[in-house]
Design a protein around this motif. Structure first.
Motif, PDB file in Angstrom:
ATOM      1  N   PHE A   1       4.939   8.886  -7.107  1.00 17.20           N
ATOM      2  CA  PHE A   1       4.479   7.899  -8.074  1.00 17.20           C
ATOM      3  C   PHE A   1       3.231   8.359  -8.832  1.00 17.20           C
ATOM      4  O   PHE A   1       2.835   7.752  -9.811  1.00 17.20           O
ATOM      5  N   SER A   2       2.614   9.427  -8.355  1.00 18.42           N
ATOM      6  CA  SER A   2       1.452   9.999  -9.024  1.00 18.42           C
ATOM      7  C   SER A   2       1.926  10.978 -10.103  1.00 18.42           C
ATOM      8  O   SER A   2       2.737  11.867  -9.833  1.00 18.42           O
ATOM      9  N   LYS A   3       1.400  10.823 -11.307  1.00 15.74           N
ATOM     10  CA  LYS A   3       1.827  11.643 -12.444  1.00 15.74           C
ATOM     11  C   LYS A   3       1.671  13.143 -12.178  1.00 15.74           C
ATOM     12  O   LYS A   3       2.492  13.944 -12.604  1.00 15.74           O
ATOM     13  N   ALA A   4       0.636  13.523 -11.463  1.00 16.75           N
ATOM     14  CA  ALA A   4       0.346  14.937 -11.245  1.00 16.75           C
ATOM     15  C   ALA A   4       1.073  15.542 -10.043  1.00 16.75           C
ATOM     16  O   ALA A   4       0.988  16.740  -9.807  1.00 16.75           O
ATOM     17  N   CYS A   5       1.791  14.730  -9.286  1.00 14.17           N
ATOM     18  CA  CYS A   5       2.440  15.224  -8.069  1.00 14.17           C
ATOM     19  C   CYS A   5       3.626  16.127  -8.403  1.00 14.17           C
ATOM     20  O   CYS A   5       4.491  15.750  -9.203  1.00 14.17           O
TER      21      CYS A   5
ATOM     22  N   ASP B   1       0.587   7.058   3.273  1.00 14.93           N
ATOM     23  CA  ASP B   1      -0.371   8.164   3.319  1.00 14.93           C
ATOM     24  C   ASP B   1       0.414   9.464   3.477  1.00 14.93           C
ATOM     25  O   ASP B   1       0.641   9.931   4.586  1.00 14.93           O
TER      26      ASP B   1
ATOM     27  N   GLU C   1       0.842  -1.195   0.000  1.00 18.76           N
ATOM     28  CA  GLU C   1       0.000   0.000   0.000  1.00 18.76           C
ATOM     29  C   GLU C   1       0.872   1.238   0.000  1.00 18.76           C
ATOM     30  O   GLU C   1       1.868   1.312   0.717  1.00 18.76           O
ATOM     31  N   PRO C   2       0.518   2.235  -0.843  1.00 13.73           N
ATOM     32  CA  PRO C   2       1.314   3.469  -0.828  1.00 13.73           C
ATOM     33  C   PRO C   2       1.171   4.177   0.510  1.00 13.73           C
ATOM     34  O   PRO C   2       0.114   4.099   1.146  1.00 13.73           O
TER      35      PRO C   2
ATOM     36  N   ARG D   1       7.391  14.896  -8.348  1.00 13.79           N
ATOM     37  CA  ARG D   1       7.996  14.145  -9.446  1.00 13.79           C
ATOM     38  C   ARG D   1       8.925  15.033 -10.264  1.00 13.79           C
ATOM     39  O   ARG D   1      10.025  14.637 -10.626  1.00 13.79           O
TER      40      ARG D   1
ATOM     41  N   TYR E   1       2.349  14.222  -0.503  1.00 10.74           N
ATOM     42  CA  TYR E   1       2.871  14.150  -1.867  1.00 10.74           C
ATOM     43  C   TYR E   1       3.198  12.701  -2.191  1.00 10.74           C
ATOM     44  O   TYR E   1       3.632  11.953  -1.327  1.00 10.74           O
ATOM     45  N   ASP E   2       2.990  12.340  -3.434  1.00 12.22           N
ATOM     46  CA  ASP E   2       3.245  10.976  -3.878  1.00 12.22           C
ATOM     47  C   ASP E   2       3.962  11.028  -5.222  1.00 12.22           C
ATOM     48  O   ASP E   2       3.334  11.258  -6.257  1.00 12.22           O
TER      49      ASP E   2
END
Length: 139
Positions: free
Chosen positions: A17-21, A11, A8-9, A24, A14-15
């Motif tokens: 791995f999320s394209k919109a974060c 909590d 599980e990612p 990155r 910021y993440d």
């Protein structure tokens, strides 16, 4: 004590791995070839543009300029322009940039220390590919 579920990612706000974060983009600036080398070089101290370009062998003027702008925008590099004639511009790490550079340098030094292992692995891989290629051509 309960072990964390690594499937599980986490909590986090910021993440990466999320394209919109937005993290990155900063990760790309920091870990890209020129970003990592620029941060590593600036860890040695303040540099003028052409000094930095000479220190980072192979970087073009355009790429170094783009890299410095991105790192400055991310708050990792401080650019100080002196109102002299000719103008003098110095680049140095911010406190956040210094922290990032120290982490990068740990990885850089680790890789330098383990390069013999990497070269052996490359040679083994290349031999195996050549061997498979020769067998494939005969079959």
């Amino acid at each position: 004590m309960k072990q964390p579920d690594l499937t599980e990612p986490p909590d986090l706000a910021y993440d990466v791995f999320s394209k919109a974060c937005p993290s990155r983009g900063t990760l790309e600036h920091v870990t890209g070839r020129w970003g990592a080398l620029t941060l590593g070089a600036l860890h040695e101290g303040s540099f003028r543009f052409n000094e930095l370009r000479r220190r980072i062998d192979g970087v073009s003027e355009k790429m170094l300029s783009q890299t410095l702008h991105a790192l400055e925008r991310d708050g990792l590099v401080h650019r100080e322009a002196q109102p002299t004639n000719p103008p003098r511009v110095d680049y140095e790490l911010t406190p956040l940039g210094r922290e990032v550079a120290e982490r990068l340098l740990a990885l850089i030094h680790f890789m330098e220390d383990r390069m013999d292992d990497v070269l052996v692995a490359r040679e083994r891989y290349d031999r195996a590919r050549e061997s498979r290629g020769a067998r494939g051509a005969l079959g």
